[in-house]
Design an enzyme around this catalytic site. Structure first.
Site, PDB file in Angstrom:
ATOM      1  N   HIS A   1     -10.112   1.378   1.780  1.00 29.76           N
ATOM      2  CA  HIS A   1      -9.621   2.702   2.194  1.00 29.76           C
ATOM      3  C   HIS A   1     -10.793   3.655   2.473  1.00 29.76           C
ATOM      4  CE1 HIS A   1      -5.264   2.540   1.854  1.00 29.76           C
ATOM      5  NE2 HIS A   1      -5.340   1.942   0.678  1.00 29.76           N
TER       6      HIS A   1
ATOM      7  N   CYS B   1       0.854  -1.189   0.000  1.00 28.72           N
ATOM      8  CA  CYS B   1       0.000   0.000   0.000  1.00 28.72           C
ATOM      9  C   CYS B   1       0.886   1.233   0.000  1.00 28.72           C
ATOM     10  CB  CYS B   1      -0.883  -0.013   1.252  1.00 28.72           C
ATOM     11  SG  CYS B   1      -1.999   1.397   1.347  1.00 28.72           S
TER      12      CYS B   1
ATOM     13  N   HIS C   1      -9.019  -3.942  -1.889  1.00 30.12           N
ATOM     14  CA  HIS C   1      -8.025  -3.158  -1.146  1.00 30.12           C
ATOM     15  C   HIS C   1      -8.359  -1.667  -1.224  1.00 30.12           C
ATOM     16  CE1 HIS C   1      -3.679  -2.151  -0.026  1.00 30.12           C
ATOM     17  NE2 HIS C   1      -4.173  -0.993  -0.431  1.00 30.12           N
ATOM     18  N   GLU C   2      -8.619  -1.183  -2.445  1.00 36.86           N
ATOM     19  CA  GLU C   2      -8.875   0.262  -2.612  1.00 36.86           C
ATOM     20  C   GLU C   2     -10.166   0.674  -1.913  1.00 36.86           C
ATOM     21  OE1 GLU C   2      -6.513   2.058  -3.422  1.00 36.86           O
ATOM     22  OE2 GLU C   2      -5.308   0.439  -4.244  1.00 36.86           O
TER      23      GLU C   2
HETATM   24 NI    NI Z   1      -3.673   1.026  -0.162  1.00 34.73          NI
END
Ligand code: NI
Length: 182
Positions: free
Chosen positions: A151, A105, A147-148
Site C-alpha cells: 500500500h 483488502c 500486502h500492507e
Molecule cells: Ni489492503
C-alpha cells in the site's frame, strides 16, 4: 479516537508512493496510529496502511490472530502476532519460494483474490518509540506484511495476481466453497 473512513480502490491517494516519516517517535505519529487502530477495528481487518485513511505516509499496522495463522498455514502450533506498528518498513525476501493465498483488502470490500507472495521474508522498520527492529516471517504473517507494505508503494493486491479468474466476490466464494480447494 474516531474511526476514519477507509478509501477504496480508485481513490488516487491509494496509488501514491507514500512519504517516509522523519520522526517515528513524534506525538502526531502516535495519534495517527491511534486513528488507524480505531479505523481498522471498526472495519474489521488484520492490517491497515496509513494511505488507506488518506495519509500518504510510510506507516502500517497489523495484527495476526493465532487462529488465522493456524488456518492459513496449516501449522497447529502457529502463534499469533500481536498488534504491530511498522514505520518506514523495508522487506527483504529470503529465497525464491512463493506461496499462493487468498487475500482481501479493506479498500476493496467484498472481494477476494489468490495472490502469490514471498514465502519467507525479513522485515525491518521503526516502532513508535523510534526503535529499529528486524523480524523474520513466513507464511500468512509474511503475506500480511507484504500486502500492507505494498500500500505504501501504491500497489493493491489485484496487481500482484497472476490469474484474474481468481478475483472473486467473497459471497460467491462462500456459496461455492467446494470449487475452492485451497
Ligand atoms: Ni489492503
Amino acid at each position: 479516537m474516531t474511526a476514519m473512513p477507509i478509501l477504496k480502490m480508485g481513490n488516487p491517494v491509494l496509488r501514491e508512493i507514500a512519504a517516509p516519516i522523519e520522526q517515528p517517535a513524534a506525538p502526531e505519529i502516535r495519534e495517527l496510529v491511534e486513528m488507524m487502530k480505531a479505523s481498522m477495528k471498526a472495519a474489521g481487518g488484520v492490517g491497515l496502511a496509513a494511505p488507506q485513511i488518506g495519509i500518504s505516509k510510510r506507516l502500517v499496522i497489523f495484527e495476526v490472530p493465532g487462529e488465522r495463522i493456524r488456518a492459513e498455514d496449516g501449522n497447529a502450533a502457529g502463534d499469533g502476532i500481536g498488534q504491530t506498528v511498522l514505520i518506514n518498513p523495508e522487506i527483504i525476501p529470503i529465497g525464491d519460494e512463493t506461496s499462493l493465498g487468498w487475500e482481501g483488502c479493506l479498500s476493496a470490500p467484498g472481494l477476494r483474490g489468490l495472490v502469490p507472495r514471498h514465502h519467507r521474508i525479513i522485515y525491518k522498520g521503526y516502532n513508535l518509540d523510534g526503535e529499529f527492529s528486524e523480524v523474520e516471517a513466513t507464511g500468512f504473517h509474511a503475506r500480511v506484511v507484504q500486502h500492507e507494505c505494498d500500500h505504501l508503494d501504491g500497489i493493491l493486491y489485484p496487481e500482484r495476481m497472476t490469474d484474474m479468474r481468481e478475483l472473486v466476490y467473497e459471497s460467491e466464494m462462500q456459496a461455492f466453497m467446494e470449487s475452492y480447494n485451497r
